[in-house]
Design a protein around this motif. Structure first.
Motif, mmCIF file in Angstrom:
data_model
loop_
_atom_site.group_PDB
_atom_site.id
_atom_site.type_symbol
_atom_site.label_atom_id
_atom_site.label_comp_id
_atom_site.label_asym_id
_atom_site.label_seq_id
_atom_site.Cartn_x
_atom_site.Cartn_y
_atom_site.Cartn_z
ATOM 1 N N TRP A 4 2.052 -4.516 -13.303
ATOM 2 C CA TRP A 4 1.524 -3.473 -12.177
ATOM 3 C C TRP A 4 2.108 -2.253 -12.241
ATOM 4 O O TRP A 4 1.420 -1.295 -12.480
ATOM 5 C CB TRP A 4 1.805 -4.086 -10.851
ATOM 6 N N LEU A 5 3.273 -2.276 -12.337
ATOM 7 C CA LEU A 5 4.333 -1.063 -12.764
ATOM 8 C C LEU A 5 3.887 -0.318 -14.089
ATOM 9 O O LEU A 5 3.802 0.884 -13.959
ATOM 10 C CB LEU A 5 5.693 -1.407 -12.488
ATOM 11 N N ALA A 6 3.829 -1.129 -15.207
ATOM 12 C CA ALA A 6 3.590 -0.488 -16.485
ATOM 13 C C ALA A 6 2.108 0.011 -16.286
ATOM 14 O O ALA A 6 1.870 1.221 -16.893
ATOM 15 C CB ALA A 6 3.556 -1.593 -17.446
ATOM 16 N N ALA A 7 1.198 -0.345 -15.797
ATOM 17 C CA ALA A 7 0.040 0.137 -15.873
ATOM 18 C C ALA A 7 -0.178 1.477 -14.846
ATOM 19 O O ALA A 7 -0.846 2.431 -15.170
ATOM 20 C CB ALA A 7 -1.296 -0.714 -14.912
ATOM 21 N N GLN A 8 0.775 1.446 -13.744
ATOM 22 C CA GLN A 8 0.812 2.736 -12.994
ATOM 23 C C GLN A 8 1.527 3.849 -13.955
ATOM 24 O O GLN A 8 0.925 5.096 -13.982
ATOM 25 C CB GLN A 8 1.695 2.502 -11.996
ATOM 26 N N ALA A 9 2.467 3.550 -14.626
ATOM 27 C CA ALA A 9 3.269 4.657 -15.474
ATOM 28 C C ALA A 9 1.954 5.155 -16.659
ATOM 29 O O ALA A 9 2.164 6.320 -16.697
ATOM 30 C CB ALA A 9 4.348 3.786 -16.305
ATOM 31 N N HIS A 10 1.272 4.392 -17.259
ATOM 32 C CA HIS A 10 0.131 4.857 -18.107
ATOM 33 C C HIS A 10 -0.869 5.644 -17.526
ATOM 34 O O HIS A 10 -1.156 6.642 -17.828
ATOM 35 C CB HIS A 10 -0.516 3.534 -18.733
ATOM 36 N N ARG A 11 -1.384 4.962 -16.092
ATOM 37 C CA ARG A 11 -2.164 5.843 -15.530
ATOM 38 C C ARG A 11 -1.712 7.144 -15.201
ATOM 39 O O ARG A 11 -2.503 8.175 -15.291
ATOM 40 C CB ARG A 11 -2.823 5.069 -14.218
ATOM 41 N N ASP A 12 -0.511 7.366 -14.582
ATOM 42 C CA ASP A 12 -0.060 8.683 -14.298
ATOM 43 C C ASP A 12 0.376 9.561 -15.322
ATOM 44 O O ASP A 12 0.776 10.781 -14.886
ATOM 45 C CB ASP A 12 1.150 8.512 -13.196
ATOM 46 N N SER A 13 0.315 9.158 -16.725
ATOM 47 C CA SER A 13 0.381 9.943 -17.792
ATOM 48 C C SER A 13 -0.868 10.636 -17.894
ATOM 49 O O SER A 13 -0.760 11.485 -18.977
ATOM 50 C CB SER A 13 0.854 9.066 -18.880
ATOM 51 N N GLY A 14 -1.927 10.426 -17.328
ATOM 52 C CA GLY A 14 -3.328 11.260 -17.779
ATOM 53 C C GLY A 14 -4.488 10.397 -18.180
ATOM 54 O O GLY A 14 -4.286 9.293 -18.782
ATOM 55 N N PRO A 15 -5.568 11.098 -18.306
ATOM 56 C CA PRO A 15 -6.774 10.491 -18.786
ATOM 57 C C PRO A 15 -6.485 9.960 -20.198
ATOM 58 O O PRO A 15 -7.255 8.748 -20.535
ATOM 59 C CB PRO A 15 -7.683 11.611 -18.866
ATOM 60 N N HIS A 65 -4.283 8.062 -21.268
ATOM 61 C CA HIS A 65 -3.561 6.841 -21.071
ATOM 62 C C HIS A 65 -4.537 5.929 -20.248
ATOM 63 O O HIS A 65 -3.792 4.754 -19.874
ATOM 64 C CB HIS A 65 -2.193 7.234 -20.689
ATOM 65 N N PHE A 66 -5.332 6.406 -19.796
ATOM 66 C CA PHE A 66 -6.272 5.338 -18.705
ATOM 67 C C PHE A 66 -6.620 4.049 -19.567
ATOM 68 O O PHE A 66 -6.663 3.136 -18.888
ATOM 69 C CB PHE A 66 -7.520 6.137 -18.364
ATOM 70 N N ASP A 67 -6.812 4.101 -20.762
ATOM 71 C CA ASP A 67 -7.333 2.932 -21.549
ATOM 72 C C ASP A 67 -6.230 1.983 -21.667
ATOM 73 O O ASP A 67 -6.322 0.822 -21.214
ATOM 74 C CB ASP A 67 -7.815 3.352 -22.966
ATOM 75 N N ALA A 68 -4.893 2.528 -21.825
ATOM 76 C CA ALA A 68 -3.826 1.730 -21.829
ATOM 77 C C ALA A 68 -3.408 0.883 -20.613
ATOM 78 O O ALA A 68 -3.050 -0.132 -20.525
ATOM 79 C CB ALA A 68 -2.584 2.353 -22.305
ATOM 80 N N ALA A 69 -3.789 1.784 -19.549
ATOM 81 C CA ALA A 69 -3.447 1.466 -18.067
ATOM 82 C C ALA A 69 -4.485 0.107 -17.959
ATOM 83 O O ALA A 69 -4.152 -0.952 -17.398
ATOM 84 C CB ALA A 69 -3.547 2.447 -16.999
ATOM 85 N N ASP A 70 -5.748 0.315 -18.496
ATOM 86 C CA ASP A 70 -6.748 -0.973 -18.093
ATOM 87 C C ASP A 70 -6.337 -1.806 -18.932
ATOM 88 O O ASP A 70 -6.350 -3.112 -18.453
ATOM 89 C CB ASP A 70 -8.157 -0.147 -18.488
ATOM 90 N N GLU A 71 -5.765 -1.806 -20.289
ATOM 91 C CA GLU A 71 -5.465 -2.925 -21.243
ATOM 92 C C GLU A 71 -4.493 -3.881 -20.441
ATOM 93 O O GLU A 71 -4.493 -4.973 -20.512
ATOM 94 C CB GLU A 71 -5.161 -2.412 -22.610
ATOM 95 N N LEU A 82 -2.980 -6.180 -8.697
ATOM 96 C CA LEU A 82 -3.490 -5.693 -10.148
ATOM 97 C C LEU A 82 -5.028 -5.284 -9.874
ATOM 98 O O LEU A 82 -5.431 -4.465 -10.751
ATOM 99 C CB LEU A 82 -3.315 -6.681 -10.977
ATOM 100 N N THR A 83 -5.506 -6.222 -9.215
ATOM 101 C CA THR A 83 -7.121 -5.849 -9.096
ATOM 102 C C THR A 83 -7.276 -4.466 -8.492
ATOM 103 O O THR A 83 -8.272 -3.854 -9.019
ATOM 104 C CB THR A 83 -7.810 -7.067 -8.347
ATOM 105 N N HIS A 84 -6.718 -4.034 -7.429
ATOM 106 C CA HIS A 84 -6.875 -2.872 -6.763
ATOM 107 C C HIS A 84 -6.350 -1.960 -7.603
ATOM 108 O O HIS A 84 -7.102 -0.872 -7.967
ATOM 109 C CB HIS A 84 -5.755 -2.630 -5.436
ATOM 110 N N GLU A 85 -5.251 -2.046 -8.479
ATOM 111 C CA GLU A 85 -4.871 -1.009 -9.698
ATOM 112 C C GLU A 85 -5.931 -0.811 -10.567
ATOM 113 O O GLU A 85 -6.178 0.416 -11.091
ATOM 114 C CB GLU A 85 -3.576 -1.600 -10.558
ATOM 115 N N ALA A 86 -6.808 -1.714 -11.097
ATOM 116 C CA ALA A 86 -7.978 -1.499 -11.926
ATOM 117 C C ALA A 86 -8.848 -0.493 -11.341
ATOM 118 O O ALA A 86 -9.568 0.265 -11.825
ATOM 119 C CB ALA A 86 -8.496 -2.826 -12.093
ATOM 120 N N GLY A 87 -9.228 -0.659 -9.750
ATOM 121 C CA GLY A 87 -10.013 0.069 -9.088
ATOM 122 C C GLY A 87 -9.676 1.522 -9.119
ATOM 123 O O GLY A 87 -10.267 2.392 -9.004
ATOM 124 N N TYR A 88 -8.414 1.672 -8.860
ATOM 125 C CA TYR A 88 -7.510 2.963 -8.858
ATOM 126 C C TYR A 88 -7.946 3.657 -10.168
ATOM 127 O O TYR A 88 -8.179 4.823 -10.002
ATOM 128 C CB TYR A 88 -6.131 2.810 -8.478
#
Length: 417
Positions: free
Chosen positions: A217-228, A230-236, A263-269
């Motif tokens: 959950w925290l790793a996905a946030q770090a990827h997502r906040d790194s910009g578009p 890195h969105f694919d990495a967050a989703d993976e 984590l499910t909400h994170e995917a929606g975010y």
């Protein structure tokens, strides 16, 4: 400088448009992507970057800084005389001690007797409680982390059996997860990634589903906040964690069910950040169904996932989709008073303020930011969205709104008293 290197915006005085192009490229955005997030076209972005258009108005500059998650407004404007930290706040006084504990390289046999795993678990429970109840949560957590990091590392090194080592790794991963909350928005992105990666490694070594879910959950946030880019990495990361947890959910306890919901909400975010309306709300619906399986009073100590948080999550989804009217509707339906965590309640107020700003209600947005400051000053101080609204309204035509925004800007350290 090599001919293929990215230009340094500080090497020479360069135009606003050139700075915009450099920062956009570093974020991995196309002109069409940036234009879409601004509610404009790719040709509009091109016009600014090539100099065909002049420097936009202040509110547009601040919105560009928000979308690009610019660390310092001067990175975009080029005016080094006015430095405003946006998505990275000023270094916390306790950052150095936390960094030193993370970066230390102790060798087995050199430490004192490590505390038991049970003792570490009790200290972590108190630390999470302190984070949720203190208005100055970053200061409180920063004071606790150095000893927690050293003791958790020692517990792993001194574990006698494989089972003991896995249990110690679970606690070490949790300590790193707590560290990530402290390190976020500090001026040391490399430290953030070290903490996130160590949390994931320790979680995998623990073989504990809940611990693995929290680290993901925290790793996905770090990827997502790194910009578009890195969105694919967050989703993976999110998809892998949910796939791992899925077989456990029919009989899962509250902790595992809650982290799966988070984590499910994170995917929606992330989908909302992409502008994928249907996908974002589908994930939110799935997360809400998971929340409904939890006891009414349950509140996950790391993610804040609960029944009470789903209204706040709905506001975030609507805001990220830039739907002002829907944001306000969801804000009216959400009940912030049911969120027991002060920093999470403050963040929800900031998301509400973003919604009111999108809906053309700046006075309500400022009043809501004042509520966020009352709940947790250290949350709003490090939040770029809040700073953008305050700075924009400090230039408003309405004298009363300028006064209120300026007073809040002083509290946030954006303006001198």
């Amino acid at each position: 400088m090599p001919v293929d290197a990215t230009p340094d915006p500080y090497a020479d005085p360069i135009a606003f448009g050139q700075r915009l192009q450099i920062l956009r490229t570093r974020r991995g955005m196309t002109r069409d992507q940036l234009g879409g997030l601004m509610g404009r076209s790719g040709s509009w972005v091109k016009g600014i970057e090539t100099g065909r258009r002049g420097i936009p108005r202040l509110e547009v500059v601040l919105r560009l800084a928000e979308v690009l998650r610019v660390r310092d407004l001067a990175d975009l404007t080029g005016d080094q005389s006015v430095r405003v930290d946006l998505f990275v706040g000023p270094g916390h006084p306790r950052l150095g001690a936390v960094r030193a504990a993370v970066d230390a390289f102790p060798v087995a046999g050199q430490d004192e007797a490590a505390p038991t795993v049970e003792h570490l678990a009790a200290r972590l429970a108190r630390a999470w409680s302190a984070r949720h109840t203190s208005p100055h949560h970053r200061d409180v957590v920063g004071a606790l982390l150095p000893d927690l990091i050293r003791d958790a590392q020692a517990a792993v090194r001194q574990a006698d059996t494989a089972a003991d080592r896995r249990a110690a790794q679970a606690r070490l991963s949790e300590v790193y997860s707590l560290s990530q909350f402290f390190v976020a928005y500090q001026p040391d992105s490399a430290l953030l990634w070290r903490v996130a990666e160590r949390s994931m490694v320790a979680a995998q070594e623990s073989e504990d589903p809940h611990t693995i879910g929290v680290a993901a959950w925290l790793a996905a946030q770090a990827h997502r906040d790194s910009g578009p880019a890195h969105f694919d990495a967050a989703d993976e990361v999110t998809a892998a964690a949910l796939s791992y947890l899925a077989p456990l959910l029919p009989d899962a306890g509250d902790e595992v069910l809650a982290i799966a919901g988070a984590l499910t909400h994170e995917a929606g975010y992330t989908a909302a950040r992409r502008g994928e309306t249907g996908t974002a709300w589908r994930y939110w619906d799935e997360a809400r169904a998971m929340a409904e399986r939890l006891p009414e009073s349950y509140f996950h100590p790391v993610t804040s996932f609960s029944r009470a948080i789903m209204g706040a999550h709905a506001v975030t989804i609507a805001v990220e989709l830039h739907a002002g009217g829907e944001s306000v509707r969801q804000a009216a339906a959400a009940d912030a008073s049911t969120i027991p965590s002060r920093p999470r309640r403050a963040r929800h107020r900031i998301e509400e303020a973003r919604g009111y700003q999108l809906d053309g209600q700046p006075d309500v947005a400022l009043a809501t930011l004042a509520q966020a400051h009352e709940a947790a000053p250290e949350t709003i101080r490090y939040n770029g969205y809040a700073k953008r609204i305050v700075l924009e309204e400090a230039e408003a035509k309405s004298p009363e709104r300028r006064r209120r925004a300026s007073a809040l800007a002083v509290k946030l350290g954006l303006l001198a008293a």
